[in-house]
Write an enzyme that holds these catalytic residues in place. Structure first.
Site, PDB file in Angstrom:
ATOM      1  N   ASP A 129       0.854  -1.174   0.000  1.00 31.31           N
ATOM      2  CA  ASP A 129       0.000   0.000   0.000  1.00 31.31           C
ATOM      3  C   ASP A 129       0.908   1.249   0.000  1.00 31.31           C
ATOM      4  OD1 ASP A 129      -3.253   0.513   1.539  1.00 31.31           O
ATOM      5  OD2 ASP A 129      -2.109   1.781   0.174  1.00 31.31           O
ATOM      6  N   GLU A 152     -10.775   6.501   4.052  1.00 32.82           N
ATOM      7  CA  GLU A 152      -9.814   5.854   4.948  1.00 32.82           C
ATOM      8  C   GLU A 152      -9.994   6.317   6.400  1.00 32.82           C
ATOM      9  OE1 GLU A 152      -6.488   6.003   1.419  1.00 32.82           O
ATOM     10  OE2 GLU A 152      -5.889   5.109   3.311  1.00 32.82           O
TER      11      GLU A 152
HETATM   12  C1  GLC Z   1      -4.347   4.289  -0.187  1.00 32.65           C
HETATM   13  C2  GLC Z   1      -5.269   3.119   0.106  1.00 32.65           C
HETATM   14  C3  GLC Z   1      -5.327   2.098  -0.991  1.00 32.65           C
HETATM   15  C4  GLC Z   1      -5.121   2.773  -2.330  1.00 32.65           C
HETATM   16  C5  GLC Z   1      -3.719   3.341  -2.369  1.00 32.65           C
HETATM   17  C6  GLC Z   1      -3.448   4.110  -3.660  1.00 32.65           C
HETATM   18  O1  GLC Z   1      -3.654   4.665   0.974  1.00 32.65           O
HETATM   19  O2  GLC Z   1      -5.072   2.426   1.330  1.00 32.65           O
HETATM   20  O3  GLC Z   1      -6.606   1.445  -0.909  1.00 32.65           O
HETATM   21  O4  GLC Z   1      -5.285   1.826  -3.381  1.00 32.65           O
HETATM   22  O5  GLC Z   1      -3.441   4.182  -1.257  1.00 32.65           O
HETATM   23  O6  GLC Z   1      -4.268   5.235  -3.755  1.00 32.65           O
END
Ligand code: GLC
Length: 642
Positions: free
Chosen positions: A316, A513
Site C-alpha cells: 500500500d 480511509e
Molecule cells: C491508499 C489506500 C489504498 C489505495 C492506495 C493508492 O492509501 O489504502 O486502498 O489503493 O493508497 O491510492
C-alpha cells in the site's frame, strides 16, 4: 510455485542460449518480443536479459507527481499510479490518456522496452475522472445482493478506465468489515464473508474478463487488472488499537486467532486467486502486533504457497515505512516477506538504492528478485501491454455512455433499503400537490458520491457531473404538484401551510480511509434540525439517509413515517426518486447490522449472537421492507445505552 520453477528453468535454458546469443549480438527479434511465443517463455527470456537495475525498477511504483521529467526511462520504473484525486491538469479522458501514454513512451524507449503498468483507484467507477459514471459505493452494491449487476459494473468501470489508458484498478476492496466505525466501511460490500466473496469475485471478473468479440493481443487474457485488497483483515481491526497513522481503527491491529482469520477473512482472497486476480494489495493493518507488510507467513506461505497466487503482491501507499526499524530494514523485511512491487509515492530513489544494496549485501536474494519481477512481467503480458501498450480511443465513447448511466441507475435502484414505511408514506404520489424537500444532501452530487470521487476525500459540493435526488423528485412530480426546496427545512413563505409530503435527505460529509473513522456515528445537528424543522410542516415525513455506513437514527426514528438507506449512490442521484415514487420497487437488504447505539459496536452477524430487543440492533443484517419482504421491526422504547 509450479509456474515459477518453469519460468526459472526456462530462464536458465534461455540464459545459456541467451548467453551465447548475447555474445553473438542477436540479429533476430528477441523471443520475449515474439507474440507467437508462450507467455512463460517470453517472461523467462526477458528476465534473463534484465540487469539488476532494470529488475528493481520493475518492482517500483511511483506516484505520477513525484517523477522528474524522464525518470521513468532513467530509472526503468515499472509502474506509475495516480493516488486519490491524482488527475492530470486537463481532467478529461483525453488528458488522462495523454498523461499515461507519455509515461509509456518513456518506458518503451528503454533498452528492453518494458511497458509500465499504470494503476488507479477506480473503486466506484473511475472516480478521479471528471465526467465518469460514478456507481454506488460497494456498501450499496452489497445491499443489491446482485453479483451479475456487480460484474457488469466491473466491466463498465474497466471500459472507462481504458478510455484513459489505464489497465490496473486498485480494487475491489474485499474487506469483511466487522466495525462500522471504520472510515472504509463503505468500500466494503458487507460484514458477511460469503456476501463479500460473491460480490468481489463478480466485480473482479467484470474487470478482468475479455468481453465477447474483443480481439486480444497474443497471450492476453485480462482486460484490466484487478487488485484484491487489503490483505489481510483490514476490516477486522480493533477500535482504539495501535494505528501508526494515529487513526481510531483504520490501519490498526487485528487481534484474532488464525482459525478466525481463516474463517472470516481468507475466503474472499481464495476466491479471488481462483478467479485469476492479477494483483493483491497488502493492508496497512497488523495481525496480533505484526504489520501485514512484514508478514512472510501470510503473504508467502499462505497467499502464494497455500492458495497458489500467481499474480504479484503490491504494497500500500508507503506501507513498508510503517514496519518497525529503519528504511533499509523495511525494504529487506517487506521484499523477503513476499511483497513484489512497492508503492513508493515519493522518494523512490532511496527505495531503488536500498533494494540494490540489499541484494548486493545478500540480505535479499536474486531468486526473490526474480520471483517478484517474473510475477510483474507475467501480469503485463497477460494484459497484452507488450503488444498494445498505448491507450485506445475506441473506449472514449464509453465514458458516461447511455448504457453505463442506465447501469448506474439500476444499481442505485437496487441498493436502496426501506427501513420504515408507515401511514402509506411510500411510494410518494406524483400528484401529491405540495412536496417540501430539505437537507443539503438532496441537491449535492458530491455528498451523494462520497470519498474517492474527484479528490481522495471526495468533494462536498456539486462538482460531480450527474443528477441529484432533488432533480429526480422535480422530474417525477406531476403537473399538479409543486416542489419546494430548502436545505434547512425552513419554508417561512409557507407559514401555516401543511404540505402533504416532506422529504429530508440527511448526509455524512465525504471522507476516505482513517479520516472517516468515527466513534459515534451520530447525525449532525444540522441534519437533525432539518428533520425537526420539517416535521410540523408536513403530513407525511420521509427521511433518506446518504451515508457510508449505518448511522445512529434511534432518537429520530419515531419522528418520520418512512426511512430509506440510500448509502452513497454516486453520480445518478435522481434514480433515488424513481424508487421513492414507486417507479421501481424497494428490493435492497442491509449488508451490515444497523446498531441502536454506537455503544453496542462492534455489532455484526458474528457478534450479535442472541442479543435481541433493546440489547440488539435497530435493524438486523439482511433487513429490508418492500419486495425485500422483511417483517417491519417492533419499535421499542429503550433506555439510552451508556
Ligand atoms: C491508499 C489506500 C489504498 C489505495 C492506495 C493508492 O492509501 O489504502 O486502498 O489503493 O493508497 O491510492
Amino acid at each position: 510455485m509450479k509456474r515459477l520453477i518453469s519460468v526459472v528453468l526456462l530462464a536458465a535454458v534461455i540464459l545459456t542460449a541467451c548467453g551465447s546469443a548475447v555474445s553473438e549480438a542477436p540479429t533476430e527479434t528477441p523471443l520475449y518480443r515474439d507474440p507467437a511465443q508462450p507467455v512463460a517463455a517470453r517472461v523467462a527470456d526477458l528476465l534473463a536479459r534484465m540487469t539488476l537495475e532494470e529488475k528493481i525498477g520493475q518492482m517500483t511504483q511511483v506516484e505520477k507527481n513525484s517523477l522528474p521529467v524522464g525518470a521513468v526511462a532513467d530509472y526503468f520504473i515499472g509502474s506509475v499510479l495516480s493516488g486519490g484525486g491524482g488527475s492530470p491538469s486537463s481532467n478529461t479522458p483525453e488528458g488522462w490518456a495523454a498523461m499515461v501514454d507519455g509515461f509509456q513512451e518513456q518506458a518503451l524507449s528503454t533498452r528492453l522496452g518494458i511497458p509500465i503498468l499504470y494503476g488507479v483507484d477506480a473503486v466506484h467507477g473511475h472516480g478521479n475522472l471528471a465526467g465518469a459514471t460514478i456507481f454506488p459505493h460497494n456498501i450499496g452494491l452489497g445491499a443489491t445482493r446482485n453479483p451479475d449487476l456487480v460484474r457488469q459494473i466491473g466491466q463498465a468501470t474497466a471500459e472507462e478506465m481504458l478510455a484513459t489508458g489505464i489497465p490496473w484498478n486498485f480494487g475491489p476492496v474485499v474487506a469483511v468489515v466487522q466495525d462500522v466505525r471504520w472510515g472504509r466501511t463503505y468500500e466494503g460490500y458487507s460484514e458477511d464473508t460469503g456476501l463479500v466473496t460473491e460480490l468481489s469475485v463478480a466485480y473482479l471478473e467484470g474487470l478482468q474478463t475479455l468481453p465477447s468479440g474483443y480481439v486480444p493481443a497474443p497471450g492476453q487474457t485480462c482486460l484490466v487488472a484487478a487488485t484484491a485488497k487489503h490483505y489481510i483483515g483490514d476490516g477486522g481491526t480493533l477500535f482504539g488499537s495501535d494505528s501508526p497513522s494515529g487513526y481510531l481503527i483504520d490501519q490498526a491491529d487485528m487481534q484474532v486467532d488464525e482459525a478466525t482469520l481463516r474463517a472470516l477473512y481468507l475466503p474472499p482472497y481464495q476466491a479471488a486467486v481462483e478467479a485469476g486476480a492479477l494483483s493483491v494489495m497488502v493492508s496497512f493493518s497488523s495481525w496480533n502486533g505484526t504489520r501485514m507488510h512484514a508478514n512472510q507467513y501470510l503473504i508467502t506461505d499462505v497467499l502464494k504457497g497455500e492458495l497458489g497466487f500467481e499474480g504479484f503482491v503490491v504494497s500500500d501507499w508507503a506501507g513498508i515505512d510503517q514496519i518497525p526499524g529503519d528504511y533499509y530494514s523495511d525494504v529487506v523485511t517487506s521484499i523477503n516477506a513476499g511483497v513484489d512491487m512497492v508503492m513508493v509515492p515519493q522518494g523512490f530513489q532511496l527505495f531503488l538504492f536500498s533494494l540494490t544494496a540489499a541484494v548486493e549485501n545478500g540480505d535479499v536474494s536474486m531468486a526473490r528478485i526474480d520471483d517478484a519481477v517474473s510475477r510483474i512481467l507475467w501480469a503485463k503480458f497477460l494484459l497484452g501491454l507488450f503488444d498494445h501498450p498505448y491507450s485506445d480511443p475506441a473506449y472514449l465513447a464509453t465514458v458516461r455512455s447511455p448504457e453505463h448511466l442506465a447501469l448506474a441507475r439500476q444499481a442505485v435502484h437496487e441498493s436502496l433499503v426501506l427501513l420504515k414505511n408507515e401511514n402509506q408514506a411510500l411510494p410518494v404520489d406524483r400528484n401529491a400537490g405540495l412536496i417540501l424537500v430539505a437537507g443539503e444532501g438532496a441537491d449535492n452530487t458530491g455528498l451523494q458520491s462520497g470519498g474517492w470521487t474527484l479528490e481522495w476525500q471526495g468533494v462536498s459540493s456539486s462538482r460531480v457531473e450527474g443528477s441529484t435526488i432533488l432533480d429526480g423528485i422535480e422530474a417525477l412530480a406531476g403537473p399538479e404538484s409543486e416542489v419546494h426546496y430548502n436545505r434547512f427545512g425552513r419554508f417561512d413563505t409557507l407559514e401555516g401551510v401543511i404540505a402533504p409530503v416532506g422529504i429530508v435527505v440527511v448526509s455524512e460529509n465525504p471522507y476516505a480511509e482513517g479520516v472517516g473513522d468515527s466513534p459515534g456515528l451520530q447525525l449532525s445537528q444540522t441534519e437533525i434540525n432539518a428533520i425537526v424543522n420539517l416535521r410540523p410542516q408536513v403530513e407525511i415525513l420521509i427521511v433518506v439517509i446518504l451515508s457510508g455506513r449505518p448511522v445512529i437514527i434511534t432518537d429520530q426514528y419515531p419522528l418520520a413515517d418512512a426511512w430509506v438507506a440510500a448509502w452513497l449512490p454516486g453520480s445518478e442521484g435522481a434514480a433515488v426518486a424513481d424508487v421513492l415514487f414507486g417507479e421501481v420497487p424497494f428490493t435492497g437488504r442491509l449488508p451490515y447490522t444497523w446498531p441502536r447505539s454506537s455503544a453496542q459496536l462492534p455489532l455484526n452477524i458474528n457478534t450479535v449472537g442472541e442479543l435481541r430487543g433493546c440489547d440488539g440492533p435497530l435493524f438486523p443484517f439482511g433487513y429490508g421492507l418492500g419486495e425485500a419482504a422483511s417483517e417491519p421491526i417492533e419499535w421499542l422504547e429503550c433506555p439510552a445505552i451508556p
